[in-house]
Design a protein around this motif. Structure first.
Motif, mmCIF file in Angstrom:
data_model
loop_
_atom_site.group_PDB
_atom_site.id
_atom_site.type_symbol
_atom_site.label_atom_id
_atom_site.label_comp_id
_atom_site.label_asym_id
_atom_site.label_seq_id
_atom_site.Cartn_x
_atom_site.Cartn_y
_atom_site.Cartn_z
ATOM 1 N N ARG A 1 -3.624 1.568 127.003
ATOM 2 C CA ARG A 1 -3.171 2.162 128.225
ATOM 3 C C ARG A 1 -4.056 2.788 128.993
ATOM 4 N N GLN B 1 0.359 -0.768 131.041
ATOM 5 C CA GLN B 1 0.118 -0.977 129.463
ATOM 6 C C GLN B 1 0.212 -2.569 129.595
ATOM 7 N N ARG C 1 1.624 5.449 115.354
ATOM 8 C CA ARG C 1 0.375 6.154 114.666
ATOM 9 C C ARG C 1 0.011 5.166 113.659
ATOM 10 N N THR D 1 -0.857 -0.817 121.414
ATOM 11 C CA THR D 1 -1.741 0.627 121.205
ATOM 12 C C THR D 1 -2.004 1.519 122.439
ATOM 13 N N ASP D 2 -2.089 2.744 122.122
ATOM 14 C CA ASP D 2 -2.357 3.655 123.166
ATOM 15 C C ASP D 2 -4.070 3.341 123.960
ATOM 16 N N ALA D 3 -4.738 2.641 123.032
ATOM 17 C CA ALA D 3 -6.061 2.193 123.766
ATOM 18 C C ALA D 3 -5.709 1.150 124.994
ATOM 19 N N THR E 1 6.198 6.747 110.892
ATOM 20 C CA THR E 1 4.603 7.250 111.382
ATOM 21 C C THR E 1 3.933 7.636 110.487
ATOM 22 N N ASP F 1 -7.115 2.805 114.066
ATOM 23 C CA ASP F 1 -7.426 3.929 114.529
ATOM 24 C C ASP F 1 -6.379 5.005 114.790
ATOM 25 N N GLY F 2 -5.077 4.560 114.198
ATOM 26 C CA GLY F 2 -3.838 5.499 114.386
ATOM 27 C C GLY F 2 -3.356 5.420 115.835
ATOM 28 N N ARG F 3 -3.617 4.465 116.569
ATOM 29 C CA ARG F 3 -2.964 4.594 117.954
ATOM 30 C C ARG F 3 -2.189 3.335 118.222
ATOM 31 N N TRP G 1 1.298 0.795 117.910
ATOM 32 C CA TRP G 1 2.712 0.981 117.679
ATOM 33 C C TRP G 1 3.169 -0.341 117.584
#
Length: 374
Positions: free
Chosen positions: A280, A231, A254, A276-278, A111, A258-260, A262
């Protein structure tokens, strides 16, 4: 090693036998809870509307990361470390020899953290008893790190091959005389007060304990506060010249500009998976957003590929673009085992967190049989 796993799981319910457990849903939570109960001498019935294992289930998706480090939450770190140990035990129990026949690739998880936070993150790992190494972005190339960050590599972590997990658990249960796997049995209602399960064909099942583990669809059967997310994930084939390097790479989180972002690396027949969490987004419930269309998924895939998760992402061949739904508890934003009746429990969680913590939920179910609040 199988004996070690059996002993560790047997302790909480020694002497409590012949309970009848009805489990709704044959995803990872349902199957591992069934294994746990059978090991303790109970009779288990697993009801699943599709085949077992079900390739359309939210639990079934190539591979999932197992990592523990959460510097801001020591108790969550310890809990996740416990999940890692449980997975090691379960792999030995469900798969046995020969080596390589299992489902847990212990390749590590890296991470990314801001340079100034690295000492405190490493200290938190040591306090939790985790083995870690500090690595730089160059060592992890072609994984893309945010500017000004370095990596913390958890050595006792890795990737679960989800399809193999489900197949191993289902196969073990199918061979056990105390387990009944019932595919093609669609549950339409659960009476939380009477521990009564009604099926679409009009038949009824009763249990000393009922577990509803139907993922995003659990809220249709029992009153659990669930938020469903959708997702998009992109599956890639690395260029030939990088194939060897990717075989040695850990999973990563991470990451990206932008660190979001994976990723889960390729191996054991699985593609490189990135997201990416973006990407979701919350939806009303599974399927209520119409599942989107191909143009929409392509647009999300382009955003994921442009998120800086990989150096030179354009050199990778897109093998597939997939979407999934996963559920979390509306109050905690994570997986939670909820008591919804005197002898009825529910866990709607699915997705990465729901998968990796499933062995711990099986422990909680064991406690529930003794009347211990989970």
């Amino acid at each position: 090693m199988a004996e070690t796993a059996r002993s560790a799981l047997d302790e909480p319910l020694r002497g409590w036998t012949n309970q009848r457990i009805v489990i709704v849903g044959a995803g990872v939570t349902g199957l591992l809870a069934a294994v746990r109960a059978v090991l303790l001498g109970h009779h288990v019935v697993v009801l699943e509307r599709g085949p077992i294992p079900n390739p359309g289930a939210s639990s079934s998706d190539h591979h999932r990361a197992v990592r523990a480090l959460d510097p801001g939450d020591p108790s969550a770190t310890r809990r996740a470390a416990d999940a890692h140990r449980r997975w090691v035990e379960l792999e030995a129990l469900l798969c046995g020899p020969p080596p390589g026949a299992g489902f847990y690739r212990r390749i590590g998880v890296v991470t990314a953290w801001p340079e100034g936070e690295i000492p405190s993150v490493a200290a938190a790992a040591r306090d939790a008893g985790l083995r870690v190494e500090l690595v730089g972005p160059r060592e992890m190339w072609p994984i893309g790190f945010p500017d000004g960050t370095s990596g913390v590599l958890e050595l006792d972590a890795g990737v679960l091959l989800a399809d193999r997990v489900l197949a191993a658990a289902a196969g073990w249960l199918d061979r056990h005389p105390a387990a009944e796997l019932r595919p093609g049995h669609d549950v339409v209602a659960v009476d939380a007060d009477a521990a009564r399960v009604e099926l679409a064909d009009g038949t009824v099942e009763h249990g000393d304990l009922v577990l509803v583990a139907a993922g995003p669809w659990s809220s249709r059967l029992v009153d659990v506060p669930v938020v469903v997310h959708r997702q998009t994930m992109v599956y890639l084939t690395p260029p030939a010249e990088l194939a060897g390097r990717w075989e040695r790479m850990p999973s990563a989180g991470r990451i990206g500009a932008d660190g979001r972002g994976w990723l889960l690396p390729p191996g054991a027949g699985a593609h490189l998976k990135i997201s990416t969490d973006a990407a979701r987004r919350e939806v009303g419930s599974a399927g209520e957003d119409g599942d989107g269309d191909e143009a929409d998924e392509r647009a999300w895939a382009e955003k994921i590929l442009a998120a800086g998760i990989l150096a030179d992402a354009g050199a990778y061949a897109v093998a597939a673009v997939k979407r999934c739904h996963y559920a979390v508890d509306a109050g905690t934003g994570a997986g939670r085992l909820a008591r919804v009746g005197t002898s009825v429990w529910a866990r709607a969680a699915s997705g990465g967190d729901g998968f990796r913590t499933a062995p711990l939920v099986a422990d909680q179910i064991a406690g529930a049989l003794l009347g211990v609040a989970a």
